[in-house]
Design a protein around this motif. Structure first.
Motif: not given
Length: 483
Positions: A65-71, A280-287
């Protein structure tokens, strides 16, 4: 402060807050509990308590839902939790008690508040025991399909009910080794992840910032996606409160609380925020694998780690079993504390061999009933239970903050030597925490998926508050008549 001096302190120090008789009873009840938890138990409970199945599995939908902004979402909610734990630590170090925040709420606000916070938390833990049993049984059933899931749940219930009935040191030993495995797993994951990010892991290339800024950017779904991730992350932190309950049965309650609270910041930063940053640094959030397999399994598969799925299944199983064990313990101690203060059925307060065994049995049975309801009435009664516990942890946090706001002034005036842990920038950060909790309530009301949870939790809280208030008035009337 020694264990003896900590126990001898009575909440009657602040008679305006509640019933001196109930307060004295609470001290007696805590004194009759065995102090079988060693510092190593408490330290590992504090460390492992922050690592739950919600982190290993539930964070996948939040990332989607949040993508990299989950951090950022985990950092914001983590900051709120740090404030809550600091406030709780301040009160628990001053007044160690197996009733923890329920006792503090009674002392600061009144018996009705202790009743509401305590029984709401008990209800949350009992339902959670059932949910964790279902999850653990599902994993083991996948390995041994010939045994039905309900049989595995029954076995887990029997094991952890038995360990909690025997002696508190058994609970401590189980949690020590459960926590050690969880911490080892997350630490290994972080080491592997950092090596991969730096391009030092054999067979991998450094991803740079491609996954953080690509695929729609750092906040691909805008503020709405961040809000969904924020709500998911807030409830992933539930369970940290158990360490202040357990501290009352440790060899040195005050020192145990102080150490646990002061390490809360780096535990949250490393375990939650750090691991989300690695994923999120290693995987695309869309995976697609992130929400289906879980972020940790998906990351390990991506890095070519053999047997990643089964390895993480074992870790998740341990996390679930650990949570079952801790929640049976926490529920039984909270129930015992409430009864000792005249806020529940007396039968639940019976202590045998230093253990509130009737409360342990009742909490375990209630948890198993929740499991049966998941089979018999999954669409109505069981769903009602799930919705009802949705926001209880926020209600508990609200009582913690409101209690600390009042008790701090009282402690500074009457017993400043008890302030061995102090809330930062009091009272400003306490108010910041309260505003943060109010904001989460508002965000829940905005989201269709969480709005119903807010309604059900609010209904339960109002019912408990009404019962608690009525009981308080009756008690006050009887006391006035006797005088």
């Amino acid at each position: 402060m020694s264990r003896t001096s900590a126990q001898s302190e009575s909440p009657a120090d602040s008679p305006a807050a509640g019933s001196p008789t109930a307060d004295a009873t609470e001290v007696t009840a805590d004194s009759s509990l065995t102090h079988g938890l060693k510092q190593r138990h408490l330290s590992m409970i504090a460390l492992g308590g922050v690592i739950g199945a919600g982190l290993f599995v539930g964070s996948g939908t939040a990332i989607a839902a949040a993508g990299p902004s989950i951090v950022l979402a985990y950092a914001i909610s983590g900051a709120l939790v740090m404030l809550v734990m600091r406030m709780l630590g301040e009160m628990s170090a001053a007044y160690p008690s197996s009733g923890s925040f329920s006792v503090h709420s009674e002392r600061a606000i009144g018996p009705w508040a202790g009743f509401t916070a305590g029984w709401a938390f008990w209800f949350l833990l009992c339902v959670a025991v059932g949910l964790e049993g279902i999850g653990a049984a599902g994993i083991v059933h996948g390995w041994v399909p010939g045994v039905p899931e309900w049989a595995w749940v029954a076995l887990f219930m029997l094991v952890f009910c038995g360990t909690n009935l025997a002696a508190v040191k058994n609970f401590g030993e189980f949690e020590f080794w459960f926590a050690a495995l969880k911490i080892g797993a997350i630490a290994l994951f972080l080491v592997i992840g950092v090596l991969a990010i730096l391009g030092l892991l054999p067979g991998t290339d450094a991803p740079g910032t491609a996954n953080l800024t690509g695929h729609g950017g750092f906040m691909p779904n805008g503020s709405e996606g961040l809000i969904v991730g924020l709500l998911a992350s807030v409830f992933a932190y539930g369970g940290l409160e158990t360490v202040t309950i357990a501290a009352a049965e440790s060899e040195h309650p005050v020192q145990g609380v102080v150490k646990a609270v002061r390490t809360a910041m780096w535990r949250i930063a490393i375990f939650y925020v750090g691991s989300m940053a690695v994923v999120v640094a290693l995987l695309p959030w869309t995976a697609k694998e992130i929400p289906t397999k879980g972020p940790y399994v998906a990351t390990l598969y991506h890095l070519g780690i053999p047997g990643a799925g089964q390895i993480m299944n074992v870790v998740v199983l341990v996390a679930l079993l650990s949570a079952m064990n801790a929640n049976i313990y926490g529920a039984s101690r909270m129930a015992g504390s409430l009864v000792s203060r005249g806020l529940g059925p007396k039968v639940l307060g019976a202590i045998s061999g230093g253990v509130p065994r009737v409360a342990v049995l009742t909490s375990s049975v209630f948890g198993f009933v929740c499991v049966l309801l998941s089979y018999w009435r999954p669409d109505d009664i069981f769903q009602w239970l799930l919705n009802t516990i949705g926001a209880i942890i926020l209600v508990v946090w609200f009582f913690i903050a409101a209690s600390q706001l009042r008790l701090r002034r009282r402690l500074e005036r009457e017993a400043p030597e008890k302030l061995v842990v102090k809330m930062w920038a009091y009272p400003y950060l306490t108010w910041v925490a309260l505003v943060g909790m109010a904001a989460v309530f508002v965000l829940m009301a905005r989201e269709e998926g969480t709005r119903v949870q807010l309604y059900y939790t609010g209904g339960l809280t109002l019912v408990l508050a009404a019962i608690g208030f009525a009981r308080q008035k009756v008690s006050e009337s009887r006391a006035a008549a006797q005088n």
